[in-house]
Enzyme design. Structure first.
Site, PDB file in Angstrom:
ATOM      1  N   HIS A 177      -7.521  -5.609   0.151  1.00 51.14           N
ATOM      2  CA  HIS A 177      -6.281  -4.888   0.436  1.00 51.14           C
ATOM      3  C   HIS A 177      -5.700  -5.387   1.757  1.00 51.14           C
ATOM      4  CE1 HIS A 177      -3.700  -1.471  -0.311  1.00 51.14           C
ATOM      5  NE2 HIS A 177      -3.950  -0.908   0.858  1.00 51.14           N
ATOM      6  N   GLU A 185      -9.078  -5.335  -4.103  1.00 52.74           N
ATOM      7  CA  GLU A 185      -8.465  -4.494  -3.074  1.00 52.74           C
ATOM      8  C   GLU A 185      -9.492  -3.693  -2.274  1.00 52.74           C
ATOM      9  OE1 GLU A 185      -5.200  -4.113  -2.363  1.00 52.74           O
ATOM     10  OE2 GLU A 185      -4.117  -4.926  -4.086  1.00 52.74           O
ATOM     11  N   SER A 192       0.840  -1.199   0.000  1.00 51.98           N
ATOM     12  CA  SER A 192       0.000   0.000   0.000  1.00 51.98           C
ATOM     13  C   SER A 192       0.876   1.251   0.000  1.00 51.98           C
ATOM     14  CB  SER A 192      -0.951  -0.031   1.200  1.00 51.98           C
ATOM     15  OG  SER A 192      -1.922   0.993   1.107  1.00 51.98           O
TER      16      SER A 192
END
Length: 559
Positions: A462, A360, A241
């Site tokens: 995610h 995600e 990320s």
């Protein structure tokens, strides 16, 4: 109590604790006469191994096949006169310093969500501007080992997060991969990326001091890796990320060149472009306005309480709908955008491993259960808003994804579209640009394993890749579930990351053959219960999402 008295009390407690341990060893030797007192005492002291760094000695702790050092200072406090300035080196010390506890988080606004399935990635330790601390996990010290060094950069965008979350604890990765794992905290948000250079030359580097912190940590690794059994000539930086975007930025920073040799980008949403200096200057001035400070008096920001500065940052973002508390293309520390218009030339010879999770944005949806029950009209409105397109464009995207995902609910369609738009589109673009350089390979992956958590609604969210890389699927059971199949997949994923760190190639016996990414074949490793190398997976979705505007993080608030 003064710092000196507090330190003296801590030292006395430590000495007493060691004395009690040794006394216990002596008692044990009396009970078990076959074990000498010296051997028992030596065994106890071995549980607290000492390493001599370039600056002084550190005491860690041994347990379960690894030796751990936590909270090691790689820079001085960033408070007061050091705020908005490049990191200041730690002076040498005498004696032995304990490295047994994680350091504080960097100052940041607290996240509102306390959802159980996210607890594994949250760190609740206090915050402090004395946050330049790193952690080391290693199978052995002082043994002349030449192990690969894997430096993890935490996520949370450029505004939050820390290296102290349970899911990124490095013991399993270090032990099973026979590698040295390093993680660190560093400055974030307004403290790391408030660009004041256009207003006052003294703060020319202020827009990138959070990244300069990371470079200081990598310099520490270069200087000390050998003492911890690692090879300073074989360093891999990896992040997820925001941490992945930081990896991309480091690839474009001249001062970072030579400090790492391989790079892994996991689920980066905004890795192509960073904040232009002119836009970052406007953001900084908006913060000054919130605080009532004239732009001719920038130095006053060094005296503002941290909490007040964070509030001003949030208020300025609300007022302008622009978030530029992120690395700045300042022509100094960061000469240009990481992957725009091309991959960073200074890292052309650095192999890259890059990829995303399939869905995600199910992570974002999970923060509010109502997101999983959208109507068709709700889905239309979401796509129109998020992509910034008109009704006809919205219908075109929805119709295309309905064809490639038959039976998907309106909520799932939004998740597929926005996951590709916010993450996969940009990561594929970076892989294309890296492959076009032709100097070092790029390997692409797509994580498709679905978690059973929240009755399967999370799909492949995610952050899901993190515990599989670190071998921490039990610590992260809140998001992985508890099925035994997790362990086999973690061995395959972790094996790929370790193989890549070792030799710049993620192939290993547990996976099918994995070719580097190319525009012609677009070979992508699918990580699932049955892993497979696929040419251009979800190619139809890739083609259609490329007709959408490029996702740029600082502009997202405008839509």
């Amino acid at each position: 109590m003064s710092k000196e008295k507090s330190g003296a009390h801590a030292a006395r407690r430590r000495v007493m604790g060691q004395a009690l341990q040794i006394a216990g060893a002596v008692t044990a030797a009396n009970i078990f006469p076959g074990i000498t007192r010296c051997a028992m005492a030596a065994a106890v002291m071995e549980e607290s191994p000492v390493v001599e760094t370039k600056l002084g000695k550190l005491r860690g702790v041994r347990g379960d096949g690894v030796i751990v050092f936590k909270g090691v200072s790689y820079g001085q406090s960033t408070a007061g006169k050091n705020r908005f300035m490049p990191p200041v080196a730690v002076p040498p010390w005498t004696g032995v310093r304990d490295a047994l506890e994680y350091g504080p988080r960097a100052p940041q606004n607290e996240r509102a969500s306390t959802a159980p399935h996210l607890a594994w990635i949250r760190d609740t330790r206090p915050t402090s501007e004395d946050c330049l601390k790193l952690n080391v996990w290693t199978p052995a010290v002082n043994d002349g080992g030449k192990r690969p060094v894997m430096v993890y950069i935490h996520g949370g965008g450029f505004i939050s997060g820390s290296a102290g979350a349970a899911g990124v604890e490095g013991s399993n990765l270090a032990k099973h991969g026979n590698v040295v794992v390093v993680s660190m905290n560093h400055r974030l948000n307004v403290f790391g990326h408030c660009y004041l250079g256009a207003l006052d030359a003294r703060y020319a580097d202020s827009g990138n001091v959070g990244m300069l912190d990371l470079i200081a940590a990598l310099q520490w690794v270069r200087d000390n890796a050998a003492a911890f059994g690692g090879d300073a000539g074989n360093v891999t930086i990896f992040g997820q990320s925001g941490g992945a975007s930081k990896v991309a930025v480091l690839m474009a920073m001249p001062a970072a060149q030579g400090l790492f040799h391989k790079a892994v980008i996991q689920s980066a949403s905004s890795l192509l472009r960073m904040a232009p200096a002119a836009e970052a200057d406007k953001s900084a001035q908006a913060i000054l306005t919130q605080l009532g400070i004239d732009k001719s008096n920038v130095g006053a920001l060094q005296d503002i309480p941290a909490e007040q500065l964070l509030k001003a940052m949030s208020a300025s973002i609300t007022a302008t709908s622009i978030d530029n508390c992120r690395p700045v293309v300042d022509g100094r520390a960061l000469p240009g955008h990481p992957f725009d218009p091309s991959a960073p030339a200074i890292s052309a010879k650095v192999p890259l491993l890059i990829g995303t999770c399939e869905t995600e944005t199910a992570f974002d949806f999970s923060l509010n259960p109502k997101n999983f029950t959208l109507s068709a009209d709700d889905a239309h409105a979401r796509v129109k808003f998020l992509l910034g397109v008109d009704d006809a464009g919205t219908n075109r995207f929805l119709d295309a994804y309905r064809k490639t995902h038959p039976g998907a609910t309106p909520s799932e369609l939004v998740i597929y579209i926005f996951s590709d738009y916010k993450y996969r589109q940009n990561d594929i673009k970076a892989a294309e640009l890296k492959a076009a350089q032709g100097a070092a390979p790029a390997y692409m992956y797509l994580f498709t394993w679905r978690t059973p958590v929240l009755d399967g609604k999370l799909m492949t969210p995610h952050t899901l890749c993190i515990p599989f890389v670190f071998g921490n699927v039990d610590a992260a059971a809140g998001i992985t579930g508890t099925a035994p199949e997790r362990y086999a997949l973690s061995e395959k994923v972790q094996g790929a990351w370790v193989a890549f760190a070792r030799a710049g190639n993620p192939n290993h016996p547990g996976l099918p053959a994995w070719k580097p990414y190319s525009i012609g074949e677009r070979t992508t490793m699918i990580f699932d219960n049955a892993c497979k190398a696929v040419s251009d997976p979800a190619g139809a979705d890739r083609v259609v999402i490329n007709t959408a505007p490029t996702y740029v993080a600082e502009l997202a608030g405008r839509r």
